[in-house]
Every structure is written in C-alpha cells, then in structure tokens.
Design a protein around this motif. Structure first.
Motif, short mmCIF file in Angstrom:
data_model
loop_
_atom_site.label_atom_id
_atom_site.label_comp_id
_atom_site.label_asym_id
_atom_site.label_seq_id
_atom_site.Cartn_x
_atom_site.Cartn_y
_atom_site.Cartn_z
N GLN A 1 -1.02 -6.77 14.90
CA GLN A 1 -2.22 -6.22 15.53
C GLN A 1 -3.16 -7.35 15.95
O GLN A 1 -3.76 -7.31 17.03
CB GLN A 1 -2.94 -5.26 14.57
CG GLN A 1 -2.07 -4.12 14.04
CD GLN A 1 -1.38 -4.44 12.72
OE1 GLN A 1 -1.09 -5.60 12.41
NE2 GLN A 1 -1.10 -3.41 11.93
N LEU B 1 -1.94 2.78 12.59
CA LEU B 1 -1.35 3.32 11.35
C LEU B 1 -1.21 4.84 11.40
O LEU B 1 -0.21 5.40 10.95
CB LEU B 1 -2.16 2.88 10.13
CG LEU B 1 -1.52 3.16 8.77
CD1 LEU B 1 -0.24 2.34 8.57
CD2 LEU B 1 -2.51 2.86 7.63
N ARG C 1 0.80 -1.24 0.00
CA ARG C 1 0.00 0.00 0.00
C ARG C 1 0.83 1.29 0.00
O ARG C 1 0.49 2.26 -0.65
CB ARG C 1 -0.88 -0.08 1.27
CG ARG C 1 -1.81 1.03 1.52
CD ARG C 1 -2.61 0.71 2.76
NE ARG C 1 -1.73 0.44 3.91
CZ ARG C 1 -2.15 0.00 5.09
NH1 ARG C 1 -3.43 -0.24 5.28
NH2 ARG C 1 -1.29 -0.20 6.07
N GLY C 2 1.87 1.31 0.80
CA GLY C 2 2.77 2.47 0.75
C GLY C 2 2.29 3.71 1.49
O GLY C 2 2.70 4.82 1.14
N SER C 3 1.48 3.54 2.54
CA SER C 3 1.04 4.75 3.25
C SER C 3 2.18 5.35 4.09
O SER C 3 2.30 6.58 4.19
CB SER C 3 -0.20 4.49 4.11
OG SER C 3 0.11 3.71 5.23
N ASN C 4 3.03 4.52 4.66
CA ASN C 4 4.19 5.08 5.39
C ASN C 4 5.16 5.74 4.42
O ASN C 4 5.70 6.81 4.70
CB ASN C 4 4.89 3.98 6.20
CG ASN C 4 4.18 3.71 7.52
OD1 ASN C 4 4.25 4.52 8.44
ND2 ASN C 4 3.48 2.59 7.60
N MET C 5 5.37 5.11 3.28
CA MET C 5 6.24 5.70 2.25
C MET C 5 5.70 7.08 1.86
O MET C 5 6.46 8.06 1.77
CB MET C 5 6.27 4.75 1.03
CG MET C 5 7.04 5.23 -0.16
SD MET C 5 6.11 6.34 -1.23
CE MET C 5 4.77 5.30 -1.75
N GLU D 1 1.75 5.52 13.23
CA GLU D 1 2.95 5.09 12.50
C GLU D 1 3.50 6.22 11.64
O GLU D 1 4.70 6.48 11.61
CB GLU D 1 2.64 3.90 11.59
CG GLU D 1 2.40 2.59 12.32
CD GLU D 1 2.21 1.44 11.34
OE1 GLU D 1 2.84 1.42 10.27
OE2 GLU D 1 1.40 0.55 11.65
N ILE E 1 9.53 0.17 10.37
CA ILE E 1 8.43 0.43 11.31
C ILE E 1 7.63 -0.84 11.48
O ILE E 1 7.36 -1.56 10.50
CB ILE E 1 7.55 1.62 10.87
CG1 ILE E 1 6.51 1.91 11.94
CG2 ILE E 1 6.88 1.36 9.52
CD1 ILE E 1 6.18 3.36 12.10
N HIS E 2 7.26 -1.12 12.74
CA HIS E 2 6.51 -2.35 13.03
C HIS E 2 5.29 -1.99 13.87
O HIS E 2 5.40 -1.20 14.83
CB HIS E 2 7.42 -3.33 13.80
CG HIS E 2 6.74 -4.63 14.07
ND1 HIS E 2 6.53 -5.57 13.10
CD2 HIS E 2 6.17 -5.11 15.20
CE1 HIS E 2 5.88 -6.60 13.61
NE2 HIS E 2 5.65 -6.35 14.89
N PRO E 3 4.12 -2.57 13.56
CA PRO E 3 2.90 -2.15 14.25
C PRO E 3 2.64 -2.85 15.59
O PRO E 3 1.57 -3.40 15.82
CB PRO E 3 1.81 -2.47 13.22
CG PRO E 3 2.34 -3.63 12.46
CD PRO E 3 3.84 -3.47 12.43
C1 GRF Z 1 2.45 -1.02 8.39
O1 GRF Z 1 1.50 -1.41 9.35
C2 GRF Z 1 3.84 -1.23 8.91
O2 GRF Z 1 3.95 -1.03 10.29
C3 GRF Z 1 4.10 -2.68 8.59
O3 GRF Z 1 3.48 -2.89 7.34
C4 GRF Z 1 2.42 -1.94 7.18
C5 GRF Z 1 2.71 -1.21 5.91
O4 GRF Z 1 1.68 -0.32 5.56
N1 GRF Z 1 5.53 -2.95 8.58
P1 GRF Z 1 1.92 0.75 4.41
O5 GRF Z 1 2.35 -0.04 3.16
O6 GRF Z 1 2.99 1.69 4.87
O7 GRF Z 1 0.61 1.42 4.21
#
Ligand code: GRF
Length: 199
Positions: free
Chosen positions: A121, A170, A10-14, A173, A107-109
C-alpha cells in the motif's frame, strides 16, 4: 473441502474465512487448523475463540525446508486440501509448493503484478497510482507471482496514508478471499498455465 490457514499476525483475513465457512457462505468446508510461525500472532486468539485448532510452529535455527516440512506434516495429518496464506510472512520452500500443487493460495494488498512484496500500500502511494486494490492468487516459487484468481480495484485518494489505504483495501480483501475460496471449493475454477477461468 478441508482448509488449513497460515498466519503470522493479526489474522483478519483468517477470521473472515473461518466465519464464512462457519456460516456456510463457503460451502461444504471445514477449517482444520490455523498455523502461525509467531507465538505472538493475535490471530491465534481469534481462531481459538471460533473453535479452530491452532498450532504454533516457529522456525528457530532450522533451515526453511525443515520448518516447512513440519508444517507440511501437520497439514497432511489433517488431510488439508486447500492452504490459505493469510498474512503469513514467509516465502514457502519449493518442497512446500510441490507438496500441494495448485492448492496454496494467498492474498496480496495490491493489483498484481504491481507492488509485490512488503508494504504494497505504501509502494502504491509513493508511486502515485490512482487505483490499487487486492489480488487472490495461487502461490508458486516466486514472491507474489502465481496465477491470479480474482482481483478487486480500490481507489487511491489524494490524502491517503498507507494506513487509510490499507484499511480501505482490507475491507475488500475479506470479501475477495471468501469469494475466491468459494469458487475453488465449488470446483468452478479451471487453470491453464497462468490463466484462471471460471466454469
Ligand atoms: C493483508 O493486508 C494481506 O493482504 C497481506 O497481509 C495482511 C494480513 O492481514 N498478505 P491480516 O493478518 O489478515 O489481518
């Protein structure tokens, strides 16, 4: 600082990292490349829309070391100094870790060392903890194990499902990852063994 981001989905953190770099919230940095091991990763489109170079490097039938060597070479070509794993679903080879000592973060949830690995989770809900959260950490050769940079707690509510808890974590995050990268870029972090301190 020249940043490279590895994704698988998905790439939301990116996206949060790219936007923070582009707005100056993460100072003096550039995202040089976003690399995915999956052709179908939605994050690739989000990166392109934000003007970031993207590469797809799939593993194929190759050994992990060979796949990693190709990624390392692309990162080195662009002089990447900090590698952010953002939903990258592969364990890095020791060669990869050694090529970038203390330069790879993830990053780890969950609040590590609890609930390492997949579906953190769901693991937290099944265990019955009342507080979980997220962790930004350096990457070493073991899964979700490196020195912890920052953590943020998130309440687990009685009626949480893995989906509702994941969504609440998230949000945190994104902010936590940006904060951790800002500290690294601003040289505010001192690492002694497993301990990360702030100057
Ligand atoms: C996030 O929950 C992150 O902590 C885990 O994988 C998920 C990635 O989500 N490592 P996104 O691709 O950043 O939306």
């Amino acid at each position: 600082m020249k940043i490279g981001i590895l994704i698988s989905g998905r790439g939301s953190n990116m996206t949060a990292i790219v936007e923070a770099v582009q707005s100056g919230l993460i100072p003096d940095s550039d995202v040089m490349v976003v690399i995915s091991d999956k052709t179908s990763a939605e994050g690739l489109i989000k990166a392109k829309e934000r003007g970031i170079e993207t590469l797809v490097i799939i593993k194929k039938e190759r050994a992990r070391e060979e796949h990693d060597a190709e990624i390392i070479s692309e990162l080195k070509k662009r002089n990447v100094e900090l590698i952010c794993l953002a939903g990258y679903m592969r364990l890095l080879s020791p060669e990869f870790i050694r090529a970038f000592p203390n330069k790879i973060i993830n990053i780890h949830p969950s609040l590590l060392p609890s609930f390492k690995g997949l579906e953190a989770q769901r693991q937290a809900i099944n265990y019955g903890v009342k507080v979980s959260g997220c962790t930004v950490h350096f990457v070493d050769e073991s899964l979700d194990n490196g020195a912890i940079i920052l953590q943020k707690a998130v309440e687990v509510k009685d009626h949480d499902t893995p989906e509702t808890l994941s969504a609440r974590i998230l949000e945190q995050e994104h902010a936590l990852y940006v904060k951790a990268i800002s500290k690294i870029v601003s040289n505010e972090i001192k690492i002694t063994g497993r301990k990360v301190a702030y100057e």
